[in-house]
Each structure stands twice: as structure tokens, then as C-alpha cells.
Design an enzyme around this catalytic site. Structure first.
Site, PDB file in Angstrom:
ATOM      1  N   GLU A  51       0.890  -1.188  -0.010  1.00 34.55           N
ATOM      2  CA  GLU A  51       0.168   0.138  -0.060  1.00 34.55           C
ATOM      3  C   GLU A  51       1.154   1.115   0.050  1.00 34.55           C
ATOM      4  O   GLU A  51       1.221   1.543   1.078  1.00 34.55           O
ATOM      5  CB  GLU A  51      -0.869   0.172   1.285  1.00 34.55           C
ATOM      6  CG  GLU A  51      -2.100   0.901   1.226  1.00 34.55           C
ATOM      7  CD  GLU A  51      -1.873   2.212   1.856  1.00 34.55           C
ATOM      8  OE1 GLU A  51      -1.344   3.267   1.423  1.00 34.55           O
ATOM      9  OE2 GLU A  51      -2.142   2.349   2.970  1.00 34.55           O
ATOM     10  N   CYS A  91      -1.461   8.833   3.275  1.00 33.18           N
ATOM     11  CA  CYS A  91      -1.525   8.376   2.046  1.00 33.18           C
ATOM     12  C   CYS A  91      -2.814   8.643   1.258  1.00 33.18           C
ATOM     13  O   CYS A  91      -2.999   8.545   0.020  1.00 33.18           O
ATOM     14  CB  CYS A  91      -1.444   6.957   2.205  1.00 33.18           C
ATOM     15  SG  CYS A  91      -2.364   5.870   3.126  1.00 33.18           S
TER      16      CYS A  91
END
Length: 538
Positions: A277, A312
Site C-alpha cells: 500500500e 496516503c
């Protein structure tokens, strides 16, 4: 920051002392069920006061000190510590550990303890830090009781004859590794660690040096709640040393959350045995239908600038329909951004990019024809943040859509800074295909938001994009990573999720099919041998 400080009985640090005293807490390693140290220490500077004491030291493990970690992982078989046919009582054990840990995190004093630990390492607002604790507690409560063994639920399919049946199982990998980021020092590593343990793996956890103290305390909490000391290892070291461990130890899967550069290195080094990720240059599109302007402006400010943009899932680019520009939404966002202050940590240090790098990027974008600085673009005033960190005001740069789409500008306009910064552009009904072109060309597809209640507009955007976690509707946001839905990228076979049953199963187990074929018919006779075209066949 709250003045209420408490050190639980199982904890090894008082967070109120971090960065306030020269008697520094030291974070050790954990391997083979024992807390151990390394020959060297690393010192973590105070992210808010370069003139103040450091916040802690940690074991700075070197390559020649990896042997105990390699031996620990070598003791774990490919079939894991437990699986659906081995040591099945451990599913129940972890249901109870999860229940106890979730209950502990819901205690106000314990929640405040972790909140303060987070804020000392990654200076963010109290609400943002406490949000991590609440999500982690809810996740642990979700998997209390029987829900851990429900993760390993199998399924069967009838065979071709009596006595034959195929059964699909979720099977652990055995020895695994977790490399965790700094920006969510509790939530991300805790959820991935528990997922690995639930499914029967033996993980080695390598957190970011800047915030490793948070997971040290969480592991001590798990021990307090019944987790065996040798169920996970905890490694403090620099990145290259962690890479060497992955090469020398029998790590069968590595889960990584962090930068694209490191994700690509790990993909090569592990020969693809990685779930990632990584970066998210996340977009938000404000559709043609305008309503709830104050709310949408507030959410844009939160998505772009909360935690100083160090998520993120942060809003990296805002595609603004001309109708929203006409009602002055950019002015409203500017006012909201101007309220962010270092005093309450609604804006704070940027831990991976320097002030010079951030402002240099702003200047680069402003050289694009038609670009303009909407607000920010300055260093924070009256701060004592170390030079190796960033300290800038919330910033937005407008770039015309037609200029952004040009080959010579697109890369710069879609570079993720991981700072309180966003690009803004405007479109019309006639240029919506340019917006979709930009979404297609952006390289990473983590989160997105379609702020519109227009069903036809929603469908046009959703049908032509791929972001893994996409919010839709007038309340749509980009920064949504709770425990109640999947959070992760789409469009990359290496992509991993977090938080849900499906995410845990996908990341921390593989599919194994076992075919039972048990009953030979009573009147079975050996078939005659038949010759076909010179070959024997039955």
C-alpha cells in the site's frame, strides 16, 4: 496537547517525559520471546523543538546482529503456527487476546496514553491521534470472540462421485514481515500485525524509526492481554538492514506500507512476494451540482491539510467544476486553512520532506503558464522544527487543466509531496474528459472522492476510474480509513487492503484446496487396457 498523562501498569514509558528530559527512554528489539538490545543506538530528535532533548533512543541493529531474527523465523514452518488443521485452539486464543486488547484501548487513560505517544512522535492534532486509537480499538473489538476463527471459514463443493468433496481453506504463509510507515504509527502496523497473527503467521515487525516507540508499547499491551512472547518479533534497524533480513531469512510474504520507491525495491528483492500500500496521489472531483458549500469546503480542508497532509489518502489534487468556483469555495477553503496553527498541531512538522524541498516544488509549479499561488507557500513562523523536517503553511497552487495535461507538466503536477499541499484545477462540462484523462494517467490509485449527488455524473466518473477506496456523494472525502470498510488501492495485483475480514484473508493467507476422495465402489473392477493409435489408454 492534553495535560492528563497516565502510564499503564504494563507500559515501559511515560509519554509526558518524551522530549522533556535528558534521561531518554530506550526502545529494544524483541526476538525469540525476549527483549534484547543492539550494539549501537539511534537517537530520534524532537520533531517540534530542535533545541530540546531528543524523544527517545532505539536499538540500531546491524547486519551482523540479524542471526537471532533469522533463527526465529527459521523455526516456523510453511504451514504456520496454526492453520485450520493444526493448533486450532489458537484461533480462540486470539479472539480472546483481541477482545481484551480492544477493551483495554477503550479505557480513557489507556487511550490517552497512546494518543500522547503518537503526538510526541508524529505531531498531529489530538483529535487525529485519538482517532487512530479509536479505530484500532474498534478493529480489535470486531475480532473478539469467534470472529478470528470465522476468518478461516472454509467452503466445500460436492465431487463427481460418492466420497469425493473439495474443500477450500485459507492457509497461512508461515514466516512473514511487516514494514510499517510513520504517519499512522499505531493504526496501520497494529491492524496488519493482528491480521498476520489471526491467520496463523509468525510476523517480524519493522516500524519506522521515527515512531517505533508506539508499537513497542502496543506489543507490551498484547503481552499483557495474553499473547505469547514469541508469537511476533520486533526489529529496530535502518532500511538496508531490514532488506538484508528479507534476503537471508525464509520470509514468505512481506507487507509494506510506505513510499513507491521502497515498494518497487521490495518487489524486486522479494521476487514479487509482497503486498503493498504505497503512494496515493489522491483526487477529488467536485461535480456540477452545488450544495452544502460550507460542509464541502470544510471537508476539502480536512482532506488536504489534517495531519499536515501526511496521509496516503490526503487530497492531493482538487478538480473544481466552474459552478463551485462561482460560489467562492476556494475562498472558504483558504479561510479554513489559515486557521491551522502550530500551537494546536492542526499544522505541524513534515517528517519526510524538508521546507526547502516543499517550497522548491511550489516554485516549480508556479512557472507553468497560468499557474498561481492560491494561499500558503511560506515557511511557518516562529517555529523550532529541526531542519531535516518540513515546516510550511497549508498551501494550494492553481494550474490550468489544459496546461497540467501537457506532457512537460503532468509529472510535476501529480507528484505526491506528503505535506500540507495540493494542486487545484478547474473544469467545465465540456472539459470533463480532460479530468478523466488525468485520473487515468495518475500512476497510483488509492483513494478518491466524487462530490456530487448527480447520479449520471457519478456513474460517468466511477465507470472510468479505478481507485480502490472511493467515496461518492456530497459528503465524499478522500481520507477515509476506518475499520468498517476496505481501505487499499486498486489496479495493482500487489495491492493490499487493511481493516476488514476480506483484507485480512487476502493479505495474510492463501487459498489451499484439499480434495477428499475416500470411497471405492464395492463392485469396482480394474478397467481394461485399451490401445489407441499406438498408445496405451484406459
Amino acid at each position: 496537547m492534553s495535560k492528563h498523562n497516565i502510564k499503564p501498569s504494563w507500559a515501559s514509558v511515560d509519554p509526558s517525559a518524551l522530549g522533556e528530559t535528558t534521561s531518554l527512554h530506550h526502545v529494544p528489539n524483541l526476538v525469540n520471546g525476549k527483549w534484547t538490545d543492539a550494539s549501537e543506538k539511534m537517537t530520534i530528535p524532537n520533531p517540534l523543538r530542535k533545541s530540546g532533548p531528543p524523544i527517545y533512543t532505539l536499538a540500531n541493529t546491524k547486519s551482523e546482529e540479524l542471526k537471532p531474527f533469522i533463527e526465529s523465523l527459521n523455526r516456523v514452518s510453511k504451514s504456520g503456527v496454526h492453520n485450520p488443521l493444526k493448533n486450532v485452539s489458537r484461533y480462540l486464543d486470539y479472539g480472546e487476546i483481541s477482545r481484551k486488547a480492544g477493551n483495554e484501548l477503550m479505557q480513557p487513560d489507556v487511550a490517552e496514553f497512546f494518543t500522547q505517544c503518537i503526538m510526541k512522535c508524529v505531531p498531529k492534532g489530538h483529535d487525529q491521534a485519538m482517532g487512530e486509537v479509536k479505530v484500532t480499538a474498534a478493529f480489535l473489538n470486531n475480532f473478539g470472540g469467534d470472529n478470528v476463527r470465522f476468518l478461516a471459514r472454509d467452503f466445500g463443493v460436492p465431487g463427481n462421485h460418492d466420497g469425493q468433496k473439495s474443500v477450500g481453506y485459507r492457509w497461512p504463509y508461515g514466516p512473514v514481515a511487516i514494514i510499517a510507515p510513520f504517519n499512522f504509527p499505531l493504526e496501520i502496523p497494529a491492524l496488519q500485525l493482528m491480521g498476520a497473527l489471526f491467520m496463523g503467521n509468525k510476523p517480524v515487525l519493522k516500524p519506522t524509526e521515527k515512531c517505533t516507540i508506539v508499537m513497542e508499547q502496543f506489543i507490551r499491551l498484547l503481552h499483557h492481554c495474553g499473547m505469547p512472547m514469541d508469537d511476533c518479533d520486533f526489529l529496530n534497524c535502518e532500511g538496508p538492514v531490514a532488506g538484508e533480513l528479507l534476503s537471508r531469512a525464509p520470509v514468505r510474504m512481506t507487507q509494506f506500507t510506505g513510499s513507491t520507491r521502497v515498494a518497487e525495491l521490495l518487489s524486486t528483492q522479494t521476487r514479487g512476494k509482497v503486498k503493498i500500500e504505497d503512494a496515493g496521489f489522491d483526487w477529488k472531483i467536485l461535480g456540477p451540482d452545488v450544495s452544502d458549500v460550507d460542509y464541502v469546503a470544510w471537508q476539502c480542508d480536512q482532506d488536504a491539510y489534517a495531519t499536515s497532509g501526511q496521509k496516503c489518502s490526503a487530497q492531493s489534487i482538487l478538480f473544481l467544476h466552474e459552478n463551485w468556483a462561482k460560489v467562492g469555495i476556494l475562498d472558504k477553503i483558504k479561510v479554513l486553512a489559515s486557521r491551522r496553527k502550530l500551537d494546536d498541531l492542526s499544522v505541524g512538522p513534515v517528517l519526510t520532506v524538508t521546507t526547502e524541498q516543499i517550497l522548491g516544488h511550489v516554485k516549480k509549479l508556479l512557472r507553468i503558464p497560468g499557474a498561481q499561488l492560491l494561499f500558503g507557500g511560506k515557511e511557518l513562523e516562529n517555529h523550532d522544527i529541526p531542519k531535516e523536517y518540513g515546516a510550511v503553511e497549508p498551501t494550494a497552487v492553481f494550474v490550468p487543466l489544459e496546461q497540467m495535461l501537457k506532457e512537460e507538466h503532468f509529472s510535476a503536477c501529480t507528484t505526491e509531496l506528503f505535506a500540507p499541499f495540493q494542486v487545484v484545477t478547474k473544469y467545465t462540462d465540456l472539459s470533463i474528459d480532460g479530468v478523466l484523462e488525468a485520473c487515468e494517467r495518475i500512476s497510483h490509485h488509492l483513494t478518491a472522492a466524487v462530490v456530487s449527488n448527480d447520479v449520471k455524473f457519478q456513474n460517468k466518473i466511477l465507470a472510468n476510474t479505478v481507485n480502490g477506496t472511493t467515496y461518492v456523494g456530497m459528503r465524499a472525502r478522500t481520507t477515509g480509513a476506518p475499520q468498517n470498510h476496505w481501505f487499499g488501492p486498486c489496479g495493482d495485483p500487489r495491492g493490499c487492503g487493511i481493516g476488514t475480514k476480506e483484507a485480512i484473508q487476502m493479505v495474510w493467507s492463501g487459498h489451499r484446496e484439499i480434495i477428499n476422495d475416500e470411497i471405492v465402489p464395492e463392485n469396482w473392477k480394474q478397467p481394461n487396457l485399451v490401445v489407441v493409435s499406438g498408445h496405451h489408454a484406459q
